[in-house]
Design an enzyme around this catalytic site. Structure first.
Site, PDB file in Angstrom:
ATOM      1  CE  LYS A  45      15.125  36.650  56.230  1.00 29.28           C
ATOM      2  NZ  LYS A  45      15.380  35.589  57.227  1.00 29.28           N
ATOM      3  CD1 TRP A 100      24.930  39.628  48.680  1.00 27.51           C
ATOM      4  CD2 TRP A 100      24.577  38.484  46.788  1.00 27.51           C
ATOM      5  NE1 TRP A 100      25.309  38.330  48.901  1.00 27.51           N
ATOM      6  CE2 TRP A 100      25.109  37.606  47.765  1.00 27.51           C
ATOM      7  CE3 TRP A 100      24.269  37.989  45.520  1.00 27.51           C
ATOM      8  CZ2 TRP A 100      25.334  36.262  47.505  1.00 27.51           C
ATOM      9  CZ3 TRP A 100      24.500  36.655  45.261  1.00 27.51           C
ATOM     10  CH2 TRP A 100      25.021  35.796  46.236  1.00 27.51           C
ATOM     11  CE  LYS A 107      18.775  29.427  60.928  1.00 33.64           C
ATOM     12  NZ  LYS A 107      19.084  28.949  59.590  1.00 33.64           N
ATOM     13  CB  CYS A 132      20.281  43.896  44.617  1.00 34.03           C
ATOM     14  SG  CYS A 132      21.658  42.947  43.977  1.00 34.03           S
ATOM     15  CD  GLU A 137      17.479  25.710  59.954  1.00 30.28           C
ATOM     16  OE1 GLU A 137      17.396  26.930  60.199  1.00 30.28           O
ATOM     17  OE2 GLU A 137      17.673  25.256  58.802  1.00 30.28           O
ATOM     18  NE  ARG A 188      15.895  42.750  48.910  1.00 26.80           N
ATOM     19  CZ  ARG A 188      14.818  42.140  48.443  1.00 26.80           C
ATOM     20  NH1 ARG A 188      13.736  42.066  49.189  1.00 26.80           N
ATOM     21  NH2 ARG A 188      14.817  41.596  47.255  1.00 26.80           N
ATOM     22  CG  ASN A 223      17.203  44.193  42.758  1.00 26.84           C
ATOM     23  OD1 ASN A 223      18.215  44.873  42.864  1.00 26.84           O
ATOM     24  ND2 ASN A 223      16.232  44.200  43.661  1.00 26.84           N
ATOM     25  N   GLY A 224      18.631  41.231  39.698  1.00 27.82           N
ATOM     26  CA  GLY A 224      18.499  40.086  38.810  1.00 27.82           C
ATOM     27  C   GLY A 224      19.773  39.829  38.035  1.00 27.82           C
ATOM     28  CD  GLU A 244      22.188  30.437  57.424  1.00 29.25           C
ATOM     29  OE1 GLU A 244      21.583  30.731  56.377  1.00 29.25           O
ATOM     30  OE2 GLU A 244      21.605  30.276  58.517  1.00 29.25           O
ATOM     31  CG  HIS A 284      28.137   3.813  56.674  1.00 25.79           C
ATOM     32  ND1 HIS A 284      28.498   2.557  56.251  1.00 25.79           N
ATOM     33  CD2 HIS A 284      26.984   3.647  57.380  1.00 25.79           C
ATOM     34  CE1 HIS A 284      27.608   1.671  56.666  1.00 25.79           C
ATOM     35  NE2 HIS A 284      26.684   2.310  57.355  1.00 25.79           N
TER      36      HIS A 284
END
Length: 626
Positions: free
Chosen positions: A621, A75, A503, A2, A499, A27, A100-101, A506, A522
């Site tokens: 973010k 958020w 990407k 947030c 990675e 963010r 926030n939190g 996401e 396997h």
């Protein structure tokens, strides 16, 4: 996560609050709102679901005029995204608060407050805080005192901004576990969760420390520490330009940041290399003595930064000869640890405010590690301030939620660490490099000079890889209708495959996962068919022949291969194999070079699918909560 913005000034604050929220959009959020104290001493509030543009439109229809206000982008954690759950929250039209939190004991506080007659209008954990402050105010406490009284009862993390109709001349802020910065102007003050929000109005900042409470008036600032004592915090000037968070000629921030990587890497290397290797002292005072005594390395990070740490494990163990353990911060903080003697603890974070990584650092500092090193992009961040040693990545502002240049600059920083450790542990370096079949750093100054030259060549190498943009954009058309994708790599290429998969998932919302290529037999081979694209990272290294055998397993089962291969790799294209040639490079810097085309692939697939590239759904973010 947030975003918070607040202001107390002699001028209207609504435009400042709104612009601050726009600058915090990167963010991640699902709703936005602001509250302003007007000339009649009443708090006007607007909240909207969706983007800041919706709040802007609502503000145009219902202007809020005043010189004191707070604003927020939310958020969702507790309670679904909705107008009722959006911030600011209010208590009986008297006081308003942004947060926030996460308040961990909100349920017990809610029960207590409901029994006392409070009516709740949201599902959030935040609302208990504003009701508690209201009760303290009604009991006769001043605003700052009421906030200090309230936070003493809170468990969890918070950054708070509070205004009250009875105190039109002050804005109170507090922080514990979530970042909060004070912007200093001329007879005006501001608060924000990020300096970027305030760059249009000031470049002078004070960073609140854990447990601080601040009272901002137009003509003065007071700060109390966690023990309730008045303190002074240092004033810092930011060198970040106000226009650094603009897209310029690019369609998206992510695209801009992909193409900024050669410059970001050059900036990260600037002043840190000589013709003979990494300059002494780049990690801080006494770092080399500490590194020389190190007998083990632990790297802790989250998400993309975790993948950078995994690459570094290959480098450190092969080239230095020290054991290197890499852990996800959210797991590290909740298990028992065995700390090797004389062990170096390394944290990686773009923002320096990642809650799990910060918590892991604090645990490590109490666990007996020889020293802590932060590799971070934000010099004013909590991670930097709380670590013994620091290496800044100098990536510049990264706005896209899907990290790109922060990742490559972290890899560069980790290479600098590896080369420094290798110079200080020469015997281990030579032995391990010889055993792995790689070029060792050893005692030979020529090797160190060659490695330095390789690092200096990186920006040019990355420019060459970026020239693949059009070819990768054309390739992306073959992924648009797919629902799943498999990424493969071996050795250092495996974390790069991880990675690449991250990407793609996401920003395009295609389910993607990565495996070491040797693990195909396997289990993952069961997934292979003509509808499952398989992306392969294939540098020309000692594991290439093993990788070829793994790819034959895919071809034999009708899979479609997309191979990113070094120019010198003797792969042949056919109807089941598409080859994308990556310019020839050196084993040491392969991970950086092969990262770029995977970023481009994810970007172009997402563009073709029409997703929100810079602000993908459900993601944020800077993850400042657990």
């Amino acid at each position: 996560m947030c975003g918070i913005v607040g202001a107390i000034a002699h001028r209207p604050v609504s435009p400042i609050l709104l612009e601050g929220l726009r600058r915090l959009e990167y963010r991640g959020y699902d709703s936005a709102g602001l509250a302003v104290l007007d000339a009649d001493g009443k708090i006007g509030r607007l909240r909207t679901l969706g983007k800041v543009a919706q709040l802007d439109a609502a503000l145009a229809e219902q202007p809020l005029a005043g010189t004191l206000g707070i604003a927020h982008t939310r958020w969702a954690t507790h309670g679904e995204p909705s107008t009722q759950n959006a911030h600011p929250h209010m208590a009986r039209q008297r006081c308003a608060l942004v947060h926030n939190g996460i308040i961990e004991n909100h349920e017990s506080l809610r029960r207590e407050q409901m029994a006392a007659g409070h009516v709740f209008s949201s599902q959030t954990d935040t609302e208990v805080v504003v009701h508690a402050i209201h009760d303290a105010l009604e009991a006769g406490q001043a605003l700052a005192e009421a906030v200090r009284h309230t936070i003493a009862r809170l468990d969890g993390a918070y950054a708070l901004g509070v205004i009250d109709t009875h105190y039109p001349d002050r804005l109170v802020a507090a922080r514990q576990g979530s970042p909060l910065v004070i912007g200093v102007g001329f007879q005006e003050y501001f608060i924000a969760s990020d300096v970027f929000a305030l760059l249009p109005v000031t470049n002078r900042f004070i960073f609140l420390e854990e447990g601080d409470v601040a009272e901002l008036r137009r003509d003065r600032l007071s700060i109390w520490n966690a023990q309730g004592a008045l303190v002074e915090r240092p004033l810092r000037e930011s060198a970040v330009a106000a226009d650094s968070a603009e897209r310029g000629q690019y369609r998206h921030f992510m695209q801009k940041e992909i193409f900024e990587q050669p410059r970001a890497v050059a900036d990260t290397l600037e002043g840190r290399l000589s013709s003979e290797g990494v300059l002494p002292g780049v990690f801080g005072i006494d770092a080399e003595r500490i590194f020389a005594a190190a007998q083990a390395v632990t790297i802790v990070a989250c998400g993309t930064s975790f993948h950078a740490g995994l690459v570094a494990r290959y480098w450190i163990e092969a080239l230095v000869g020290l054991p290197c353990n890499v852990e996800v911060a959210s797991e590290y903080r909740y298990r028992q640890h065995v700390v090797p003697k004389d062990s170096l603890f390394v944290t990686l974070s773009q923002s320096g405010e990642t809650a799990d990584t910060l918590a892991a650092l604090r645990i490590a500092k109490a666990s007996g590690y020889a020293t802590t090193l932060a590799i971070c992009n934000v010099p004013e961040s909590s991670l930097v301030r709380e670590s013994d040693l620091v290496l800044l990545t100098r990536a510049g502002p990264e706005i896209g939620v899907a990290s790109t240049k922060a990742f490559t600059t972290q890899l560069v920083a980790l290479l600098l660490l590896t080369l420094t450790l290798a110079r200080l542990h020469r015997t281990g370096s030579s032995a391990q490099a010889a055993a792995s079949g790689q070029d060792g750093l050893g005692d030979d100054k020529a090797h160190a000079a060659r490695q330095a030259e390789l690092l200096r060549s990186l920006p040019v190498q990355l420019e060459r890889v970026l020239a693949l943009d059009e070819e990768v954009a054309a390739l992306a058309e073959q992924f648009v209708e797919k629902h799943h994708c498999l990424f493969l790599g071996r050795g250092e290429a495996y974390p790069i495959a991880m990675e690449g998969a991250l990407k793609l998932k996401e920003i395009s919302y295609i389910h993607a996962e990565a495996y070491p290529a040797g693990e195909l037999k396997h289990g993952p081979l069961a997934l292979i068919d003509e509808d499952m694209p398989v992306v392969v990272v294939a540098p020309n290294n000692a594991l290439l022949e093993k990788l070829k055998s793994n790819l034959e397993e895919v071809r034999a089962r009708g899979g479609q291969l997309y191979v990113f291969a070094d120019d010198q790799v003797p792969f042949q294209a056919d109807p089941s194999v598409t080859i994308i040639r990556v310019p020839e490079t050196d084993d040491l810097i392969d991970p950086l070079v092969f990262t770029i085309p995977l970023q481009l692939l994810a970007y172009h697939v997402a563009v073709l699918k029409g997703t929100d590239v810079d602000q993908p759904r459900n993601l944020a973010k800077s993850v400042t909560v657990e």
